[in-house]
Design a protein around this motif. Structure first.
Motif, PDB file in Angstrom:
ATOM      1  N   ALA A 303     -38.265  16.909   9.078  1.00 17.72           N
ATOM      2  CA  ALA A 303     -38.622  15.509   8.851  1.00 17.72           C
ATOM      3  C   ALA A 303     -38.821  15.284   7.361  1.00 17.72           C
ATOM      4  O   ALA A 303     -39.437  16.111   6.677  1.00 17.72           O
ATOM      5  N   GLY A 304     -38.283  14.187   6.857  1.00 19.74           N
ATOM      6  CA  GLY A 304     -38.409  13.917   5.431  1.00 19.74           C
ATOM      7  C   GLY A 304     -38.396  12.432   5.128  1.00 19.74           C
ATOM      8  O   GLY A 304     -38.031  11.605   5.968  1.00 19.74           O
ATOM      9  N   LEU A 305     -38.813  12.117   3.917  1.00 21.31           N
ATOM     10  CA  LEU A 305     -38.825  10.731   3.464  1.00 21.31           C
ATOM     11  C   LEU A 305     -38.445  10.711   1.987  1.00 21.31           C
ATOM     12  O   LEU A 305     -38.972  11.484   1.190  1.00 21.31           O
ATOM     13  N   ALA A 306     -37.511   9.814   1.635  1.00 19.37           N
ATOM     14  CA  ALA A 306     -37.074   9.676   0.243  1.00 19.37           C
ATOM     15  C   ALA A 306     -37.202   8.208  -0.167  1.00 19.37           C
ATOM     16  O   ALA A 306     -37.121   7.301   0.656  1.00 19.37           O
ATOM     17  N   PRO A 336     -35.690   7.577   5.286  1.00 24.09           N
ATOM     18  CA  PRO A 336     -36.231   8.665   6.102  1.00 24.09           C
ATOM     19  C   PRO A 336     -35.116   9.481   6.766  1.00 24.09           C
ATOM     20  O   PRO A 336     -33.977   9.033   6.890  1.00 24.09           O
ATOM     21  N   ASN A 337     -35.468  10.694   7.167  1.00 29.22           N
ATOM     22  CA  ASN A 337     -34.553  11.522   7.948  1.00 29.22           C
ATOM     23  C   ASN A 337     -35.355  12.418   8.872  1.00 29.22           C
ATOM     24  O   ASN A 337     -36.496  12.816   8.566  1.00 29.22           O
ATOM     25  N   VAL A 338     -34.779  12.745  10.021  1.00 26.07           N
ATOM     26  CA  VAL A 338     -35.422  13.633  10.984  1.00 26.07           C
ATOM     27  C   VAL A 338     -34.331  14.402  11.723  1.00 26.07           C
ATOM     28  O   VAL A 338     -33.236  13.869  11.957  1.00 26.07           O
ATOM     29  N   GLY A 339     -34.603  15.654  12.034  1.00 22.43           N
ATOM     30  CA  GLY A 339     -33.645  16.457  12.778  1.00 22.43           C
ATOM     31  C   GLY A 339     -34.371  17.425  13.697  1.00 22.43           C
ATOM     32  O   GLY A 339     -35.454  17.922  13.378  1.00 22.43           O
ATOM     33  N   LEU A 340     -33.758  17.686  14.858  1.00 22.66           N
ATOM     34  CA  LEU A 340     -34.351  18.588  15.843  1.00 22.66           C
ATOM     35  C   LEU A 340     -33.272  19.543  16.326  1.00 22.66           C
ATOM     36  O   LEU A 340     -32.167  19.121  16.674  1.00 22.66           O
ATOM     37  N   LYS A 341     -33.601  20.840  16.329  1.00 17.97           N
ATOM     38  CA  LYS A 341     -32.638  21.861  16.746  1.00 17.97           C
ATOM     39  C   LYS A 341     -33.273  22.734  17.812  1.00 17.97           C
ATOM     40  O   LYS A 341     -34.432  23.167  17.688  1.00 17.97           O
ATOM     41  N   TYR A 342     -32.506  22.994  18.894  1.00 17.34           N
ATOM     42  CA  TYR A 342     -32.998  23.823  19.989  1.00 17.34           C
ATOM     43  C   TYR A 342     -31.994  24.935  20.259  1.00 17.34           C
ATOM     44  O   TYR A 342     -30.817  24.681  20.526  1.00 17.34           O
ATOM     45  N   TYR A 352     -30.032  17.326  17.114  1.00 12.89           N
ATOM     46  CA  TYR A 352     -30.024  15.868  16.943  1.00 12.89           C
ATOM     47  C   TYR A 352     -30.528  15.563  15.536  1.00 12.89           C
ATOM     48  O   TYR A 352     -31.452  16.215  15.036  1.00 12.89           O
ATOM     49  N   SER A 353     -29.924  14.564  14.890  1.00 14.19           N
ATOM     50  CA  SER A 353     -30.389  14.164  13.560  1.00 14.19           C
ATOM     51  C   SER A 353     -30.291  12.651  13.413  1.00 14.19           C
ATOM     52  O   SER A 353     -29.423  12.000  14.014  1.00 14.19           O
ATOM     53  N   LEU A 354     -31.196  12.114  12.621  1.00 14.52           N
ATOM     54  CA  LEU A 354     -31.218  10.688  12.301  1.00 14.52           C
ATOM     55  C   LEU A 354     -31.528  10.559  10.810  1.00 14.52           C
ATOM     56  O   LEU A 354     -32.475  11.170  10.312  1.00 14.52           O
ATOM     57  N   SER A 355     -30.734   9.769  10.110  1.00 15.66           N
ATOM     58  CA  SER A 355     -30.969   9.579   8.685  1.00 15.66           C
ATOM     59  C   SER A 355     -30.580   8.173   8.282  1.00 15.66           C
ATOM     60  O   SER A 355     -29.712   7.538   8.906  1.00 15.66           O
ATOM     61  N   ARG A 356     -31.213   7.713   7.219  1.00 15.28           N
ATOM     62  CA  ARG A 356     -30.865   6.417   6.648  1.00 15.28           C
ATOM     63  C   ARG A 356     -30.271   6.641   5.262  1.00 15.28           C
ATOM     64  O   ARG A 356     -30.791   7.446   4.476  1.00 15.28           O
ATOM     65  N   ASN A 357     -29.187   5.912   4.955  1.00 18.77           N
ATOM     66  CA  ASN A 357     -28.510   6.066   3.676  1.00 18.77           C
ATOM     67  C   ASN A 357     -28.309   4.707   3.016  1.00 18.77           C
ATOM     68  O   ASN A 357     -28.337   3.664   3.684  1.00 18.77           O
TER      69      ASN A 357
END
Length: 599
Positions: A303-306, A336-342, A352-357
């Motif tokens: 999880a991150g935020l720029a 923001p960005n978030v990613g989940l790995k299983y 799964y990943s979600l990001s804004r550009n």
């Protein structure tokens, strides 16, 4: 990417010959390691003929790479690159030109053409594309503690060159149209037209761009066991000069200089006459924080935020048609960005990943006068990816679903004057699927295949203006320009350690040249072939040597390869047609043979 210098002294050389009189010579020398410092220097020279149209291509490149290992995780890597080309420009074709005249057609004439006034107006030698670039990057890594590392990466980019079509441009006493120049030192158009020369009063006018981009990226990585934190800051201050000087022509019709440094026309006051003279300063910065949380051996959360801030300060110095003016604009966004790995098991992984550009408008929106272009909004997007990866010793499979929501989608085009301009296409949703499958087969064979489906659907009708009248174009629900719905690639390979070979093809479905989907170019499948032999060598002198053969577009497919200039509408709506899209012409069958060796 660039390879790291080796610890051993050595050399690598490669000679390529091929279609269209292509010749390329490349050499790299490794100095080896001394007290933790290793380096290499490479040089290359390429030359050949244009594969369509008149003219030639030439390029030279020099690159230096130094790597210093101070031990304990402290390193420094310096990379310096200089590249220079002095080429003629390729013309791009409309679909109608391609269908009527074929792919070899070139609207840039091989011999000078003269207009009704007796002056040269078009010639391939005026279609020049000279360019120089220099890039320097210093990548430093410092280990501050066992769990704390700092990266400091300063860089610098310089570019200088121009690109232009085949036309000449008139300049005479009456050419100043509301601009800042005193052209009283030049003859009138009538005097030029009466002098009997085809090259006086007309000039080579390149669209010259010079860019200076110094910047620095700093990252701090902090390992806290289950959490790995990264804090970063990026800053860049780009400066760009865009001018259009007038360069005299020789009696042959060729410009006296393709690099306009001091050979341009000046006015009665000694000022260099410009068809455009703009200087843009773009300070940009980004700060971010990101946490990678190893929840357990199977689950990982990122999880991150720029925050990104870009400012453009534009100075129009005035030209033949414009008065001096200053304009500026700023763009800011939280990203923001978030990613989940299983990890399901040793071979299967879900993610799964979600990001804004954000992508900001080009700098020319500061100077365009129409439709309040200075307030053009930046393109933003939310990008979703959901996928599965499978990996074992002999096979890799990946499947990814994607969904991208664009707002204020930008598409680059050209206006009626031939100048670049952005189109705001509104909201566009891209959804689709990507599949990849690769692996090894018995008897030294291997394979790779991929498939991509993309539905790029415009969500809004587009409003354009013609002679002050608003016209609503039916773009909602249409496929976005230059985005094929289907792409399929497949390749089979062989490598037994003595011989190798590859054969593969790529299918690209039709794509549209305009936003109203009135014009499309057909789909195409292009095949390529590669083969080679690892030559037996005396290991005391030559470490290894390889003879390679490559054939691109094996079956000589005639096709258009993509959109060069997108139009809003190639059809007519309420009496308005934006014009014909221009397309990149697919390269013909190209054969190259190369011999390379490591010493």
């Amino acid at each position: 990417m660039t390879i790291r210098p080796t610890k051993e002294t050595g050399a690598f050389v490669k000679q390529i010959v091929g279609s269209n009189a292509t010749r390329k010579t490349f050499a790299r020398l490794n100095t080896g390691e001394v007290n933790g410092l290793s380096n290499w220097l490479s040089v290359s020279h390429t030359e050949g003929q244009m594969w369509r149209g008149s003219g030639a291509v030439r390029a030279d490149k020099v690159e230096w790479n130094s790597f210093f290992d101070a031990g304990n995780g402290n390193t420094a890597n310096l990379i310096l690159k200089y590249h220079e080309q002095d080429n003629n420009s390729y013309s791009q074709l409309t679909k109608g030109q391609f269908q009527q005249y074929g792919r070899k057609y070139d609207p840039y004439p091989a011999n000078p053409t003269v207009g009704s006034n007796g002056k040269l107006n078009s010639y391939y030698a005026l279609a020049q594309n000279p360019f120089q670039t220099f890039t320097g990057v210093l990548n430093t890594q410092f280990k501050l503690a066992d769990n704390l590392a700092l990266s400091v990466i300063p860089y610098y980019y310089w570019g200088n060159g121009s690109g232009v079509g085949s036309s000449s441009y008139a300049l005479n006493r009456g050419s100043n149209q509301g601009g800042i120049f005193d052209l009283g030192n030049l003859p009138s158009a009538a005097q030029y037209n009466a002098d009997g020369s085809s090259t006086t009063g007309v000039y080579y006018r390149p669209s010259r761009t010079q860019t200076w981009r110094p910047g620095i990226t700093t990252k701090l990585n902090w390992d806290l066991g289950d959490h790995s934190l990264q804090f970063g800051y990026w800053y860049e201050r780009a400066r760009q000069s865009q001018t259009q000087p007038f360069i005299a022509l020789k009696s042959s019709g060729k410009p006296t200089d393709t690099w306009p440094d001091g050979n341009a026309v000046v006015d009665a006051n000694g000022n260099t006459v410009q068809g455009r003279d703009r200087f843009t300063v773009t300070p940009a910065q980004k700060v971010w924080a990101q946490d990678t949380w190893y929840i357990n051996p199977d689950w990982t959360l990122v999880a991150g935020l720029a925050y990104m801030n870009v400012k453009r300060d534009g100075t129009n110095n005035g030209s033949l048609t414009e008065q001096p003016e200053k304009r500026n604009q700023s763009y800011n966004k939280l990203l923001p960005n978030v990613g989940l790995k299983y990890q399901l098991d040793e071979r299967d992984q879900l993610f799964y990943s979600l990001s804004r550009n954000m992508r900001i408008p080009q700098n020319y929106v500061l100077y365009d006068k129409g439709l309040d272009s200075i307030n053009a909004k930046p393109e933003t997007s939310w990008n979703h990816e959901l996928g599965w990866r499978f990996t074992d010793e002999d096979m890799t499979v990946a499947a990814t679903l994607f969904y991208m929501q664009f707002k204020d989608r930008q598409v680059s085009s050209k206006d009626i004057n031939g100048d670049f301009a952005d189109i705001n296409a509104g909201s566009v949703n891209n959804s689709g699927l990507e599949l990849e499958w690769s692996g090894l087969l018995p008897n030294h064979f291997n394979y790779y295949t991929s498939y991509t489906y993309t539905k790029a659907e415009q969500q809004d009708d587009l409003t354009v203006y013609n002679a002050g009248k608003a016209i609503v174009l039916p773009t909602s629900g249409k496929q976005f320009a230059n985005v094929p719905k289907n792409m399929l690639a497949a390749n089979i390979g062989y490598d037994d350690g003595r011989f190798y070979g590859t054969f593969g093809g790529k299918y690209t479905s039709k794509l549209f040249g305009d936003l109203t989907n009135d014009e499309a170019i057909s789909g195409r499948t292009v095949f390529n072939l590669g083969a080679g032999i690892y030559l037996p060598v005396d290991k005391k002198v030559v470490k290894d040597a390889t003879l390679r053969l490559n054939v691109d577009n094996l079956f000589d497919k005639k096709y258009l390869d993509g959109v060069y200039t997108t139009k809003t509408n190639a059809g007519t709506y309420s009496g308005f047609k934006d014009g014909d899209p221009a397309y990149i012409v697919g390269l013909d069958r190209t054969v190259t043979v190369s011999l390379e060796a490591n010493f």
